[in-house]
Each structure stands twice: as C-alpha cells, then as structure tokens.
Enzyme design. Structure first.
Site, PDB file in Angstrom:
ATOM      1  CD  GLU A 239      -3.232  -0.850   1.976  1.00 36.45           C
ATOM      2  OE1 GLU A 239      -3.767  -0.065   2.134  1.00 36.45           O
ATOM      3  OE2 GLU A 239      -3.171  -2.141   3.098  1.00 36.45           O
ATOM      4  CG  HIS A 255       6.008 -28.369   6.732  1.00 32.42           C
ATOM      5  ND1 HIS A 255       6.383 -29.801   7.106  1.00 32.42           N
ATOM      6  CD2 HIS A 255       6.285 -27.719   8.065  1.00 32.42           C
ATOM      7  CE1 HIS A 255       6.941 -29.757   8.527  1.00 32.42           C
ATOM      8  NE2 HIS A 255       6.812 -28.576   8.882  1.00 32.42           N
ATOM      9  CE  LYS A 349     -12.540   0.024   1.129  1.00 30.24           C
ATOM     10  NZ  LYS A 349     -12.061   0.534   2.120  1.00 30.24           N
TER      11      LYS A 349
HETATM   12  C1  F6R Z   1      -5.330   0.882   4.910  1.00 33.91           C
HETATM   13  C2  F6R Z   1      -6.398   0.793   3.910  1.00 33.91           C
HETATM   14  C3  F6R Z   1      -7.326  -0.440   3.867  1.00 33.91           C
HETATM   15  C4  F6R Z   1      -8.424  -0.208   4.685  1.00 33.91           C
HETATM   16  C5  F6R Z   1      -9.617  -1.466   4.357  1.00 33.91           C
HETATM   17  C6  F6R Z   1     -10.781  -1.426   5.268  1.00 33.91           C
HETATM   18  O1  F6R Z   1      -4.747   2.321   4.787  1.00 33.91           O
HETATM   19  O2  F6R Z   1      -6.566   1.622   3.191  1.00 33.91           O
HETATM   20  O3  F6R Z   1      -6.511  -1.774   3.852  1.00 33.91           O
HETATM   21  O4  F6R Z   1      -8.051  -0.438   5.977  1.00 33.91           O
HETATM   22  O5  F6R Z   1     -10.069  -1.238   3.068  1.00 33.91           O
HETATM   23  O6  F6R Z   1     -11.275  -0.106   5.407  1.00 33.91           O
HETATM   24  P1  F6R Z   1     -11.484   0.582   6.742  1.00 33.91           P
HETATM   25  O7  F6R Z   1     -10.390   0.415   7.440  1.00 33.91           O
HETATM   26  O8  F6R Z   1     -12.114   1.708   6.586  1.00 33.91           O
HETATM   27  O9  F6R Z   1     -12.625  -0.503   7.577  1.00 33.91           O
END
Ligand code: F6R
Length: 356
Positions: A239, A255, A349
């Site tokens: 990331e 393993h 998302k």
């Molecule tokens: C870390 C990141 C992602 C979010 C994940 C869940 O900076 O951007 O790994 O943590 O997409 O989102 P949240 O944390 O808001 O539930």
C-alpha cells in the site's frame, strides 16, 4: 552531486504531501492514545466471554491478527479474526466481538457486525465514524470513537490499543499498562533512530528500502509470534511502496514454500528475503531458518534479518512493525511515488457501490 532522495528532506516532503511518514513516526503516541480510549469507553462488566472475535478488513483487521499473536500465550480463551461478511456459526451470547473499521463504511465488517448482533454477541465498535458508528449508537453498542483523518493503516495504534484495554478490563488479559508504555517509548526512541533525519549511511531502515528497490520482497517470520508482523510488512509494502510482496512463517513454510525456491531464481533472481527475528524465537525454529538458508534461500538476490527491540512482547512486535512501516515509506520515495493513495482499493470499493 545531487543528494540521494532518502537524505533530501525537500524531495521526501514533495513526494509525501499528506505526511504518511510523519504519521508512522507518531506510532508510539497513537498506541498509547488508543489504549487510553479503550479504558475510557463506557462498558458493562459483562456476563463473561468464552471467545473473542475480531472483525476487520485490511488496515483495520491486522490489529486482530496482532491481538491473536499476543493472546496466544496470555489469554485463557481463543481469539479468532474474521475478514469476511459472515461470522462463524458458533458466535453467541458469550462471544466478545470487536468490530473494527477505520472509516466505519466497510461492507464486510458491517455485515458481520449485524450478524453478530442477531446472534446476541457482546459487541464493541471501534471506528472514526461512518455507518458503523451510526449503527453502534442506534444499537446501544459501546463505541470507541477514534480520531478521523488518518489512512486506516496509519491508525493501527488507535484500532488495536482499545482492544487491549477492553480485554484487560474484562479480565481476559493481564494489565497491559506497562507493556503499552514500554512499546510506546521504544517506538518513540526508534522513530528518532530510524527517522528521516538519520542519514542513509547510518540508518538500517533506509538501507533496507534501497536493497528492496527493484526487487521482489519475500518477508518471513521466524516464528508464529511475529507472523502478523510479516503480514503487516507485506501489506505496507503493497500500500505504501506500491510493490508486490509475499509473506510466510516458519515452521509452516518448511512444508511447502521452501520447495518453490528450487526454480525461484529463474529467469532472474530478484527475490529479496527479509526474515523477522525476535529474541524469543524458539531455538528449533532458528535452527530451521539456518538449515533453510543452506538448502533453499541461496537463490535469493538478497537476504536480511531484522531483529525486534524492547523487552515485552508488545514492544518486540511493534518495533518490528515500525521498522517495516518506515521501509515501506522510504521505498515509496525511492520508487518516486506518494505513499498515501491506494487508488486500486478505492476503485474496487467505488465500483462495487455503483453496481449495487
Ligand atoms: C489501509 C487501507 C485499507 C482499509 C480497508 C478497510 O490504509 O486503506 O486496508 O483499511 O480497505 O477499510 P476500513 O479500514 O475503513 O474499514
């Protein structure tokens, strides 16, 4: 001659306008603060739990993995981490559930939170706001509200610290006060030792970032205790550094994965192994590491070991986390990218949201 980017504060700032590096350097304070927030949350003594369940994805889920590592030796009941929409069938009235979502809007975590409510589990929500905060308030579920404005992965202490405090208050873990204080102070000291002001020539985090540039990081935990940290290294390299990486753990990797090293150097040996070491690594696992180096890992283009710091388990885990977090940010700079954005996560998302 132009200064190398890792010794040039202006260039590092220009590549990191939202200051991910500064947030990483504040990890000690964040952990201390997260623990404090967990002590303050309004909580019934409760009827007692026979299982702890942590719900959370990505940067909000890794705290659960770390909790499981710590609780393995300390807690009399199991800790299970769920990174999906549905909790396991056994969840019931004696399951203590931590629903962790930094944004509060992660659909997997919200769906699992709702399902745990239907199973009458004891829930605690940890979030900076969003839908999870709204639901927790409406459901009368204890809510640890953590500060907004962080990328979730940089808010690890805020997400993890409250769970420690709640488990301590419920008698599931012994007091963590001294452990948290030690871990926070160790991280503050290391932030100075490994921070941007320490030139690359004397800074092992910058040196490792440089060794990893243009290579493929393979992060191994020498023992299961640090497995969650190896996973954290991998996800931070993904990331922040925007590179592909893998992780694994001894003894399990002996393993299966070890055999993959047979052809791993072909056609070009760009795999760089980083082994996370801890003073408490069991001797048998250290022996496995030594033998594995002999029989398999010579194919690697590079090999590094990173040793944990501090005395208590929490300090040792978080010192390794801080090392990896810094490596991932310095690697972003070497790759000429901003460590902050995670465009691909956002796009998936958004598209899911649009498609309904
Ligand atoms: C870390 C990141 C992602 C979010 C994940 C869940 O900076 O951007 O790994 O943590 O997409 O989102 P949240 O944390 O808001 O539930």
């Amino acid at each position: 001659m132009a200064r190398a980017v890792l010794d040039d504060p202006e260039r590092m700032k220009a590549l990191d306008p939202r200051g991910v590096l500064d947030l990483v350097l504040r990890s000690g304070e964040t952990l201390r603060e997260g623990y404090r927030l967990g002590q303050e949350v309004d909580l019934d003594p409760g009827p007692g739990a026979d299982h702890v369940l942590v719900l959370g994805m990505g940067g909000s889920g890794i705290g659960g993995d770390l909790l499981r590592s710590l609780a393995y030796e300390l807690a009399p009941i199991p800790v299970t981490v769920v990174k999906e929409y549905a909790p396991p069938r056994w969840v019931g009235a004696r399951t203590l559930v931590f629903a962790c979502s930094y944004s509060g809007n992660t659909e997997e975590t919200i769906a699992a939170y709702d399902a745990c409510g239907r199973a009458r589990a004891l829930r605690v929500a940890i979030t900076s706001g969003g839908e999870l905060a709204r639901r927790a308030e409406a459901d009368g579920v204890p809510l640890v509200r953590i500060p907004p404005g962080f990328p979730p992965r940089a808010a690890l202490g805020y997400l993890f610290g409250p769970m420690l405090a709640v488990l301590e208050r419920w008698g599931i873990l012994p007091s963590q006060r001294a452990e948290v204080e030690e871990a926070a102070s160790v991280m503050e000291e290391l932030a100075r030792e490994w921070g941007p002001d320490r030139p690359e020539a004397g800074n092992p985090t910058k040196q490792l970032a440089r060794s990893l540039a243009g290579r493929f990081p393979v992060v191994y935990a020498c023992s299961p205790f640090t497995a969650a940290v190896a996973q954290r290294w991998k996800t931070q390299l993904n990331e922040n550094g925007k590179v592909y990486a893998v992780w694994n753990v001894f003894p399990e990797l002996n393993h299966n994965e070890t055999v993959g090293w047979t052809l791993a150097g072909q056609p070009d040996g760009l795999l760089h192994v980083v082994v996370l070491r801890d003073a408490a690594d069991p001797p048998r696992l250290v022996q496995r590491l030594r033998i594995t180096r002999d029989v398999a890992l010579q194919k690697a283009a590079g090999y590094h070991e990173v040793m944990s710091r501090g005395r208590g388990g929490l300090s040792r885990l978080f010192s390794l986390i801080l090392f990896g977090d810094l490596v991932s940010v310095y690697l972003a700079y070497l790759n000429g990218v901003d460590p902050y954005p995670v465009a691909v996560i956002d796009e998936v998302k958004e598209r899911l949201e649009r498609e309904g």
